[in-house]
Design a protein around this motif. Structure first.
Motif, PDB file in Angstrom:
ATOM      1  N   HIS A 146      59.241  43.934  37.193  1.00  0.00           N
ATOM      2  CA  HIS A 146      58.146  45.087  36.731  1.00  0.00           C
ATOM      3  C   HIS A 146      57.565  45.309  35.863  1.00  0.00           C
ATOM      4  N   VAL A 147      56.344  45.848  35.819  1.00  0.00           N
ATOM      5  CA  VAL A 147      55.628  46.282  35.156  1.00  0.00           C
ATOM      6  C   VAL A 147      54.738  47.561  35.395  1.00  0.00           C
ATOM      7  N   LEU A 148      55.353  48.486  34.850  1.00  0.00           N
ATOM      8  CA  LEU A 148      54.758  49.908  34.965  1.00  0.00           C
ATOM      9  C   LEU A 148      54.054  49.831  33.745  1.00  0.00           C
ATOM     10  N   GLU A 149      52.806  50.632  34.859  1.00  0.00           N
ATOM     11  CA  GLU A 149      51.750  51.468  33.500  1.00  0.00           C
ATOM     12  C   GLU A 149      52.416  52.595  33.478  1.00  0.00           C
ATOM     13  N   ALA A 150      51.976  52.911  32.760  1.00  0.00           N
ATOM     14  CA  ALA A 150      52.277  55.028  32.015  1.00  0.00           C
ATOM     15  C   ALA A 150      51.801  55.628  33.192  1.00  0.00           C
ATOM     16  N   GLN A 151      53.484  56.171  33.373  1.00  0.00           N
ATOM     17  CA  GLN A 151      52.958  58.028  35.118  1.00  0.00           C
ATOM     18  C   GLN A 151      53.282  56.799  35.851  1.00  0.00           C
ATOM     19  N   GLN A 193      67.212  51.520  39.020  1.00  0.00           N
ATOM     20  CA  GLN A 193      66.038  51.352  37.926  1.00  0.00           C
ATOM     21  C   GLN A 193      64.582  52.088  37.689  1.00  0.00           C
ATOM     22  N   LEU A 194      64.529  51.662  38.908  1.00  0.00           N
ATOM     23  CA  LEU A 194      62.556  52.105  39.257  1.00  0.00           C
ATOM     24  C   LEU A 194      62.199  53.864  39.129  1.00  0.00           C
ATOM     25  N   ALA A 195      63.379  54.478  40.428  1.00  0.00           N
ATOM     26  CA  ALA A 195      63.656  56.125  39.806  1.00  0.00           C
ATOM     27  C   ALA A 195      63.821  56.533  38.337  1.00  0.00           C
ATOM     28  N   GLU A 196      64.877  55.438  38.107  1.00  0.00           N
ATOM     29  CA  GLU A 196      64.862  56.434  36.361  1.00  0.00           C
ATOM     30  C   GLU A 196      63.519  56.687  35.744  1.00  0.00           C
ATOM     31  N   ARG A 197      62.811  55.377  35.868  1.00  0.00           N
ATOM     32  CA  ARG A 197      61.441  54.840  35.005  1.00  0.00           C
ATOM     33  C   ARG A 197      60.793  56.112  35.395  1.00  0.00           C
ATOM     34  N   GLY A 198      60.756  56.914  37.023  1.00  0.00           N
ATOM     35  CA  GLY A 198      60.090  57.613  37.003  1.00  0.00           C
ATOM     36  C   GLY A 198      59.300  57.275  38.436  1.00  0.00           C
TER      37      GLY A 198
END
Length: 454
Positions: A146-151, A193-198
């Motif tokens: 995944h490429v997650l943007e800020a927030q 892991q996604l949940a841990e990253r917000g």
């Protein structure tokens, strides 16, 4: 020469594939840029569901090919469904394309770009187009980065690729291959892991998402593998909402229907493709359900969740569709009272059974029927939105709207809401009082008491 722009056409699965490619490229040292004018490499991730989608991508690629005359080192690639469907044939119209990669080879894109860059660095011309549309066992497991943007508060998670349904109108079995599911433990770990990253909301993706794992896992106590997966994702700490798409009506057995009443994170929103309300046309389409069974599913879901929101897919103008057939579709469309619908005019897809059927419906008739259903949909949406005026809805705050004037988020029923807020609320489940509505968007104000912190 490492700046890459990816332009995506088509469905949410294509969006997820593009994101996974972007993550792999970043890990290899490439920069993903938002503006195509600033890139050295431009990748078109394409769609083949309708001919218009392919023609749009071909037109874009032809326009970009002219850029190579001014910028000899510019690299142009075509990925995804159209690449899989057409392969080397694309070079007849697009001889300047450097890379053609199919749907089971997305993970090979970084290596192929490395090869092209190495040739450039050595001062050699790029040479022959790289074409890879071969099948690859286990390729479904490569769509995981995944490429997650800020927030960023929502994310797609691919759980299954391919389709074995063989609907008469559909090119997907050719472009995506046979049905293949990812290991459940891997999916749950990715969601954790996604949940841990917000991330607060996850949408599970598959060509026929409700068929997940049916050949790989046992049905335990009448619970299908897909519902077993929903149960495990529902238990992940920090995650607030679960959605999924795209299902098939035959996947809505009792265990899935009842899941809407017992899994608190599973949103009361269902995308339930109809395609036609005529049993005769459904049979011609090779859709293994009847209008009666479809209505049973809708009624059962509303019995579990009276506030359920429904969206659907409908095709008008399938070969041989008569006025009576369309009248049955219209009647069922009205009965189901959809909140959202994707209404398509039938498009011939070479290589599908429907392409050679007699009694192709004239374009003017398709357009007329399309407009009828669009009119019904607009009335349905306005009517549903009117019932929300004055109510307070739980909204997952996603961030500033596109005009950067207010903030926006979605209700559990997948309605977009605009409202004034503060950046600190991004990721929160905020109560918003609905004050006005358009056909597609709700507008309101925060009812701040009880806001859950992200």
């Amino acid at each position: 020469m490492n700046r890459v722009h990816i332009k995506t056409y088509g469905c949410q699965m294509n969006e997820r594939d593009s994101e996974a490619v972007a993550a792999l490229l970043r890990a290899r040292g490439y920069r993903i840029v938002a503006n195509e004018e600033n890139c050295d490499v431009l990748l078109l991730n394409t769609c083949s569901v309708r001919d218009a989608a392919e023609q749009k991508a071909i037109g874009k690629a032809a326009h970009l090919a002219a850029r190579k005359k001014k910028q000899p080192d510019f690299v142009l690639g075509i990925l995804g469904c159209m690449a899989q469907n057409r392969g080397a044939e694309l070079l007849d119209r697009l001889p300047d394309v450097d890379l053609i990669v199919g749907t089971q080879k997305f993970h090979q894109v970084p290596g192929y770009l490395d090869n092209l860059r190495a040739a450039q660095a050595a001062g050699a011309p790029i040479g022959s187009t790289i074409i890879d549309i071969a099948e690859e066992a286990g390729s479904q497991n490569t769509i995981r980065d995944h490429v997650l943007e800020a927030q960023q508060v929502s994310a797609f998670v691919s759980i299954q690729q391919g389709c074995n349904m063989d609907c008469a109108f559909c090119i997907v079995p050719k472009t995506r291959g046979d049905e293949r599911s990812r290991p459940m433990d891997d999916i749950v770990r990715e969601c954790e892991q996604l949940a841990e990253r917000g991330v607060k909301e996850i949408t599970l993706l598959g060509q026929i998402v409700t068929s997940y794992g049916r050949r790989d896992y046992v049905h335990t106590g009448g619970v299908t593998p897909f519902v077993q997966l929903l149960e495990r994702v529902n238990a992940i700490p920090g995650l607030q909402r679960i959605r999924f798409t795209s299902p098939h009506p035959r996947g809505f057995k009792d265990d899935l229907i009842q899941a809407y009443g017992r899994l608190e994170k599973l949103c009361e929103y269902v995308h339930l493709p109809l395609q036609s309300g005529s049993n005769r046309i459904l049979k011609e389409m090779n859709r293994p359900y009847s209008r009666e069974r479809y209505l049973e599913i809708v009624s059962a879901l509303r019995a579990v969740r009276p506030d359920m929101y429904f969206s659907t897919d409908v095709i008008v103008g399938f070969p041989g569709e008569t006025e009576e057939d369309f009248a049955q579709t219209r009647e069922l469309f009205e009965t189901c009272n959809y909140d959202m619908a994707y209404i398509f005019k039938y498009s011939i897809r070479t290589g599908t059974p429907a392409a050679t059927l007699a009694d192709q419906v004239p374009d003017a008739v398709k357009e007329e029927r399309n407009q009828v259903l669009l009119g019904l949909l607009e009335a349905n949406s306005n009517r549903r939105n009117a019932t929300l005026l004055g109510t307070t809805q739980e909204v997952l705050v996603e961030g500033p709207d596109k005009k950067d004037l207010q903030f926006m988020g979605r209700t559990r029923g997948n309605r977009i809401v605009h409202f004034a807020a503060d950046e600190r609320l991004i990721g929160a489940l905020a109560p918003v009082k609905i004050e006005r509505a358009s056909t597609a968007v709700l507008y309101g104000s925060l009812a701040l008491a009880g806001v859950e912190n992200p």
